[in-house]
Scaffold this motif. Structure first.
Motif, mmCIF file in Angstrom:
data_model
loop_
_atom_site.group_PDB
_atom_site.id
_atom_site.type_symbol
_atom_site.label_atom_id
_atom_site.label_comp_id
_atom_site.label_asym_id
_atom_site.label_seq_id
_atom_site.Cartn_x
_atom_site.Cartn_y
_atom_site.Cartn_z
ATOM 1 N N THR A 135 -6.925 7.545 0.924
ATOM 2 C CA THR A 135 -6.022 6.499 1.429
ATOM 3 C C THR A 135 -6.351 6.141 2.874
ATOM 4 O O THR A 135 -6.267 4.976 3.278
ATOM 5 N N ALA A 161 0.098 6.240 5.009
ATOM 6 C CA ALA A 161 0.512 4.869 4.722
ATOM 7 C C ALA A 161 1.773 4.508 5.489
ATOM 8 O O ALA A 161 1.914 3.385 5.992
ATOM 9 N N ASP A 193 -1.283 11.494 2.119
ATOM 10 C CA ASP A 193 -1.648 10.082 1.920
ATOM 11 C C ASP A 193 -0.442 9.169 2.103
ATOM 12 O O ASP A 193 -0.553 8.075 2.674
ATOM 13 N N VAL A 194 0.704 9.617 1.605
ATOM 14 C CA VAL A 194 1.920 8.829 1.774
ATOM 15 C C VAL A 194 2.292 8.723 3.255
ATOM 16 O O VAL A 194 2.666 7.655 3.751
ATOM 17 N N ALA A 221 0.987 4.065 -2.821
ATOM 18 C CA ALA A 221 0.739 5.472 -2.498
ATOM 19 C C ALA A 221 1.876 6.361 -2.989
ATOM 20 O O ALA A 221 1.647 7.477 -3.491
ATOM 21 N N VAL A 260 -2.303 11.556 -5.512
ATOM 22 C CA VAL A 260 -2.537 11.739 -4.083
ATOM 23 C C VAL A 260 -1.540 12.759 -3.558
ATOM 24 O O VAL A 260 -0.581 13.133 -4.237
ATOM 25 N N GLU A 291 0.831 -1.206 0.000
ATOM 26 C CA GLU A 291 0.000 0.000 0.000
ATOM 27 C C GLU A 291 0.868 1.259 0.000
ATOM 28 O O GLU A 291 0.572 2.235 -0.696
#
Length: 479
Positions: free
Chosen positions: A396, A200, A196-197, A183, A192, A179
């Motif tokens: 996410t 994750a 979002d990163v 991302a 994104v 994931e």
């Protein structure tokens, strides 16, 4: 995809209400052994390995010896005495002038035989008290056996549960790694944001922390297994089907009150204290015995040698002892009352323990049913959220939350399965049926009668029975 592997692994873990086999080597997960170890194998090892059982078997033998010691008081007593006496003295004689020596060196010895004829029954009652104590100690040994086997079940299920959690966390970590990679790729093409990163990355860090915790719990479970079972776990088979249990709680409570070893032990203790009261009352009565003696005496200075023999009946009794004997009776009565109170406490505790065990069993079954529904719903939700995320309708964070919900459902299912087995065997223990005989374990069970039958008549070391007793003791030491 990796998450499909997670679903497949979880599905295998819950299919048919059984766990997948978990493989362990010295350093953790490893190559499978030639033959998977079953729960029965583990319980056999726990029974043979337990130092607690050995300790209480030895305490039972102490109680057996108390019967022998009490019975020996009714047997004849043969003892001897020996002495040599040097006497020094000077005196005057009317037949001679000056001092006359009266020195003498006398050696003497006696052989004395004694036999108790009557003591009001105090000794016989003491034997009966010792016998009731033996019966109580036997039941306490059964109670210890139940504790050992229940702990063996819990150790076995604890290793399986911990291993399943490690597998679940490993799969989760692999999925979150993918994931995060996805991302990052989407961030590079602008689909994104960096948030979002970061989400994750945070989720992956939490998963790694959870994996480390699961691995630590597995190590703890392995140590508990080694302590209880006597060796590190190899490849463990799925646990067998649940034992057959009474469906009616009131029936189970009635069975427990009648047959639980704790209840039987305290009943024997009550009987022993009642007999002890009679023994204390009998101690007020006189004692009558017969005594015979053979005496030899030799004056080494004058070579005078004499022998003598005597036989007689003696009676003794105490007229006044400051109220000590009456105090002993009252103390015995108080101990009887204390054991009766304890009988009431034990009965209530047994009934409560049965009720608690059935409550835990019912709760575990309900948890399994609920977790299965939760797993199905979480899988559907995750697939939907993930599909919507690809279309831009979900973030996410939504995907990660859905995945976490599925992980929690899978973990709840594993825990509920372990609780179900622990609760089922807990019901057996609460009703007094968790024994090697009740489980039909292939073990050489300790014979509580063998040692007692050999020592109850107080055999001497030189007798045939004493020689047989020595062989039994050597066999116990080898075991």
């Amino acid at each position: 995809m990796a998450f499909k592997n997670l679903n497949s692994a979880a599905k295998r873990a819950v299919r048919g209400g059984m766990f997948v086999a978990v493989m362990f080597a010295v350093g953790g997960l490893g190559a499978p052994a030639a033959r998977a170890e079953t729960l029965a194998d583990a319980l056999v090892s726990a029974y043979k390995h337990s130092g607690l059982l050995e300790q209480n078997r030895a305490l039972l033998r102490v109680a057996d010896e108390d019967v022998a010691a009490a019975g020996a008081a009714l047997e004849p007593v043969l003892r001897w005495t020996a002495s040599i006496t040097q006497s020094l003295g000077r005196g005057q004689s009317s037949l001679a002038f000056g001092a006359v020596s009266s020195d003498s060196l006398v050696a003497s010895g006696s052989l004395i035989a004694e036999l108790l004829l009557y003591d009001g029954g105090a000794t016989s009652l003491g034997i009966e008290v010792a016998k009731e104590t033996v019966l109580a100690t036997r039941q306490q040994l059964v109670g210890i056996e139940q504790l050992v086997l229940l702990r063996g079940v819990q150790a076995y299920m604890g290793v399986i549960e911990a291993g399943e959690f490690v597998q679940l966390r490993q799969n989760n970590t692999r999925v979150l790694t993918q994931e995060l990679s996805a991302a990052q790729n989407r961030f590079e093409v602008g689909e994104v944001t960096r948030t979002d990163v970061a989400l994750a990355q945070a989720q992956l860090a939490e998963a790694r922390s959870g994996l480390a915790t699961a691995q630590g719990n597995l190590s703890i479970a392995i140590e508990e297994y080694r302590n209880v079972i006597g060796r590190k776990p190899g490849r463990l088979s799925p646990p067998p089907k649940l034992p057959t249990l009474d469906s009616n709680i009131d029936t189970a409570k009635g069975l427990a009150v009648r047959s639980h070893p704790d209840m039987r032990a305290v009943q024997h203790k009550v009987t022993a204290t009642e007999l002890a009261i009679k023994r204390a009352e009998a101690a007020k009565r006189p004692r009558v015995g017969v005594q015979g003696a053979l005496t030899l005496s030799d004056n080494l200075d004058s070579s005078n040698f004499s022998t003598g023999a005597s036989v007689g009946i003696n009676a003794t009794g105490t007229l006044y002892q400051g109220g000590a004997r009456s105090s002993a009776v009252r103390a015995a009565q108080a101990r009887r009352d204390a054991e009766r109170g304890n009988l009431h406490v034990v009965r209530n505790n047994i009934q409560q323990n049965v009720g608690n065990a059935y409550a835990r069993l019912s709760s575990a079954r309900a948890s399994i049913a609920a977790s299965e529904q939760q797993i199905r719903a979480a899988r559907i939700a995750f697939r939907g959220v993930r599909e919507e995320a690809t279309l831009g309708a979900r973030t996410t964070l939504d995907v990660l939350d859905a995945e976490q919900a599925q992980l929690d459902a899978e973990a709840a299912r594993i825990s509920a399965q372990t609780q179900l087995y622990n609760a089922a065997y807990g019901v057996l223990a609460a009703t007094g049926r968790l024994t090697a005989q009740g489980l039909r374990l292939p073990v050489q069970q300790y014979d509580v009668n063998e040692y007692y039958n050999l020592v109850k008549d107080s055999p001497t070391a030189q007798s045939k029975q004493g020689a047989q007793l020595d062989r039994v003791l050597k066999g116990l030491q080898r075991d």
